[in-house]
Design a protein around this motif. Structure first.
Motif, PDB file in Angstrom:
ATOM      1  N   GLY B 444     -28.193 -11.868  31.446  1.00 48.18           N
ATOM      2  CA  GLY B 444     -28.663 -11.991  30.075  1.00 48.18           C
ATOM      3  C   GLY B 444     -28.571 -10.658  29.346  1.00 48.18           C
ATOM      4  N   TYR B 445     -28.879  -9.587  30.075  1.00 47.35           N
ATOM      5  CA  TYR B 445     -28.777  -8.258  29.474  1.00 47.35           C
ATOM      6  C   TYR B 445     -27.330  -7.968  29.064  1.00 47.35           C
ATOM      7  N   TYR B 446     -26.389  -8.288  29.992  1.00 39.77           N
ATOM      8  CA  TYR B 446     -24.976  -8.051  29.652  1.00 39.77           C
ATOM      9  C   TYR B 446     -24.528  -8.941  28.500  1.00 39.77           C
ATOM     10  N   ALA B 447     -25.015 -10.189  28.475  1.00 35.63           N
ATOM     11  CA  ALA B 447     -24.677 -11.073  27.361  1.00 35.63           C
ATOM     12  C   ALA B 447     -25.178 -10.457  26.054  1.00 35.63           C
ATOM     13  N   ALA B 448     -26.373  -9.829  26.101  1.00 34.40           N
ATOM     14  CA  ALA B 448     -26.942  -9.241  24.889  1.00 34.40           C
ATOM     15  C   ALA B 448     -26.102  -8.067  24.403  1.00 34.40           C
ATOM     16  N   VAL B 449     -25.630  -7.204  25.322  1.00 32.75           N
ATOM     17  CA  VAL B 449     -24.902  -6.013  24.866  1.00 32.75           C
ATOM     18  C   VAL B 449     -23.414  -6.282  24.647  1.00 32.75           C
ATOM     19  N   LEU B 450     -22.834  -7.254  25.374  1.00 34.64           N
ATOM     20  CA  LEU B 450     -21.386  -7.479  25.247  1.00 34.64           C
ATOM     21  C   LEU B 450     -21.046  -8.724  24.427  1.00 34.64           C
ATOM     22  N   SER B 451     -21.702  -9.859  24.735  1.00 37.60           N
ATOM     23  CA  SER B 451     -21.312 -11.115  24.086  1.00 37.60           C
ATOM     24  C   SER B 451     -21.861 -11.227  22.670  1.00 37.60           C
TER      25      SER B 451
END
Lengths: 154, 462
Positions: B444-451
């Motif tokens: 979820g963190y990666y989705a927040a910063v990348l997606s």
């Protein structure tokens, strides 16, 4: 861990409850509060003081900050060691001796799965391992009982 | 000294440190691998350890902890961490049969064999996948979105976890906007908040008069420590003698299969391949020991592969392990970074060659094999007794509270501490109530910063 209705610990009223389960193990809340304060204060103090002192000697602020963090980590370990001395574990550890009732129960549970197998069909190494553990006769005897039951039922 | 010799010396030193430290931590039951390995590795990275040292430290730590967490699993009857949960039924059966030490020995002998198999195979698979790297990297925002949704669905919370991703991702985006308005940009604090979430949530719960009732106990937790018998001479046991020939065969085959998979959760692979082995062994006792050896081998091999394959092939944390316990190998700003605007990667992926990963990987497994394996085989019982009798849980919590405060203050002062507290409380509570586990939260963190930035661009047409 969930409280089940059958759990005797859950049935006792709040007054008798001395311990709490936090992060997977039992603690005493008064000790926990002290431990959290000790851990926080020692670690932060180590980090901040080391940062101030190193600022004067280190070649750059970046390096001073990084080494201050190392001192902070040492502070964490020191605080942990101190708390380990101050607060005794809230665990009830008994030395297990072998219990035959458990052994029978375990065999019954294994048999319930349906396929128990025959010890005599096992490779010699596995049979030797079972003999060494004192499980060989237990299994052979249980297999005989299972076969008798089968014969009766059919 | 040549640069290579220097790197090898650093790697051996850091590997030894990781193996010794996490052999000890593994003995403490219930210590989750994400909450312990991730923050400590982060610290190792931030202190400026050379890449080879960081990698060897992490792998030696992960393999060693996996080894010694079998001690509480087998001897105390409590799972050493989440990876040990699928092994509990067989371990409990052998415990009840009065031979818990056999459960322990079969488990860790399977693990050490699997570790040696999985490192070269994972490197091989990574090299085969590497040509697809540029394509994967350029579509990373969408892959992470899909990965977050997939991992969420396969978490205990199922659809609730999928739906809960929306507020969770929004929370991270919101916190980033707030801290940016004060000129502070945080990375490590989010990781730490997610990793330590279960502890933060429990500490809040125990302060609340309403939730405290759920956690109160009238008696301390009780354990029965089972007896142990040593059955070999000398200090170093031979794993190929502990397992019989068919068990060694099953361990090798299942470890090889699981080394090729890097997107499934280690727990799922462990359960599935364990069933496959169990269905093929006829005798009840032999089935217990074979399944234990194979299952622990599978969880070891999957763990190694899930970290190594994405690291070597893509440099992006595209698996539950890579996004969780191995997260600092991919992203530990300002040392290792994944730039969300340009997609530029600067981490172990760009700093080490596949051959170096293979070499240092084998050093790490060898060190774990020399330290954790004989230690767990020889001293399991006295170590378990020492930890349960001398090391209070209060002391462990105090150490981790200190760690959080130091790293948080280091990264962004009081604001970072508030972010850790927020992410930890929300994340930890969602974990406990909905089953949105830490792996999903990292995704979820990666989705927040990348997606999110990519989606926002699409929607607004900017």
């Amino acid at each position: 861990m969930e409280n089940r209705p059958s759990d005797p610990r859950a049935a006792v009223t709040d007054g008798a409850m001395k311990y709490a389960e936090v992060w997977g193990d039992t603690v005493d809340l008064k000790d926990l509060a002290k431990a959290v304060v000790i851990g926080g204060v020692i670690a932060l103090a180590c980090y901040l003081i080391a940062g101030r002192v190193l600022m004067a000697y280190a070649p750059s602020a970046q390096i001073a900050r990084t080494y201050a963090m190392l001192f902070g980590l040492l502070g964490c370990i020191g605080a942990g060691a101190l708390c380990a001395r101050l607060f005794a574990p809230k665990r009830d550890l008994s030395e297990g001796t072998h219990d035959d009732a458990w052994r029978d129960e375990a065999l019954a549970a294994l048999a319930e799965g349906g396929r128990f197998g025959r010890t005599e069909d096992l490779p010699a190494v596995v049979q030797a391992e079972m003999k060494e553990l004192g499980l060989y006769d237990t299994f052979v005897r249980y297999e005989a009982v299972l076969r008798q039951d089968e014969a009766k039922n059919s | 000294m040549t640069p290579l010799m220097y790197d090898i010396m650093v790697a051996v030193g850091m590997g030894l440190l990781g193996a010794v430290l996490f052999s000890a931590i593994g003995l403490i039951s219930g210590t989750d691998e994400t909450t312990t390995i991730a923050p400590v590795t982060l610290l190792v990275v931030l202190l400026g350890t050379p890449p080879a040292g960081v990698f060897t430290f992490w792998l030696a730590a992960a393999v060693s902890k996996h080894m010694t967490h079998a001690v509480p699993t087998a001897l105390l009857g409590i799972p050493g961490d989440t990876l040990a949960v699928p092994l509990m039924p067989q371990a409990t059966s052998l415990r009840n049969l009065g031979v818990p030490h056999i459960a322990l020995r079969k488990m860790i002998s399977g693990a050490i064999i699997a570790a040696f198999v999985s490192v070269p195979l994972a490197v091989l698979f990574a090299v085969l996948l590497a040509p697809f790297g540029p394509y994967i990297t350029s579509s990373a925002p969408w892959i992470f979105l899909a990965a977050a949704l997939g991992v969420a669905y396969f978490s205990p919370g199922r659809w609730a976890s999928v739906a809960a991703l929306v507020p969770f991702v929004l929370l991270i985006v919101g916190l980033q906007t707030v801290t940016k308005s004060y000129g502070i940009s945080l990375g490590v604090s989010y990781f730490l908040g997610i990793a330590i979430g279960p502890l933060v949530a429990d500490l809040f719960a125990v302060i609340s008069p309403i939730d405290r009732r759920r956690m109160m106990r009238s008696a301390p937790r009780s354990f029965v420590l089972a007896p142990d018998v040593k059955s070999w001479g000398g200090y170093f046991p031979n794993p190929f003698r502990v397992l019989d020939r068919s068990q060694t065969g099953w361990t090798l085959v299942t470890a090889a299969i699981s080394s090729a998979t890097f997107v499934f959760s280690p727990v799922a692979m462990t359960v599935m391949l364990g069933e496959v082995v169990g269905a093929r062994v006829k005798h009840a006792y032999h089935r217990l020991t074979s399944v234990l050896a194979a299952r622990n081998g599978v969880s070891e091999a999957t763990y190694v592969a899930e970290a190594l394959i994405p690291l070597i092939a893509f440099g992006l944390p595209l698996s539950p392990v890579a996004a969780g316990p191995a997260a600092p190998l991919f992203n530990a700003p300002p040392v290792f970074t994944i730039n969300n605007a340009t997609g530029e990667i600067h981490n172990l992926h760009t700093m080490m060659t596949p051959l170096e990963f293979l070499g240092y990987g084998m050093i790490a497994v060898l060190l774990a094999g020399l330290i954790a394996y004989p230690f767990a085989m020889n001293y399991a019982r006295s170590a378990a007794a020492f930890v349960s009798r001398k090391l209070s849980h209060e002391a462990i919590i105090a150490t981790f509270v200190g760690l959080v405060l130091v790293i948080g203050t280091w990264e962004g002062g009081p604001l970072a501490l508030m972010v850790i507290m927020t992410v930890g409380l929300v994340g930890g509570t969602l974990y406990r109530t909905l089953g949105l586990n830490t792996g999903v939260q990292f995704m979820g963190y990666y989705a927040a910063v990348l997606s999110v930035p990519t989606i926002a661009k699409l929607v607004t047409g900017g």
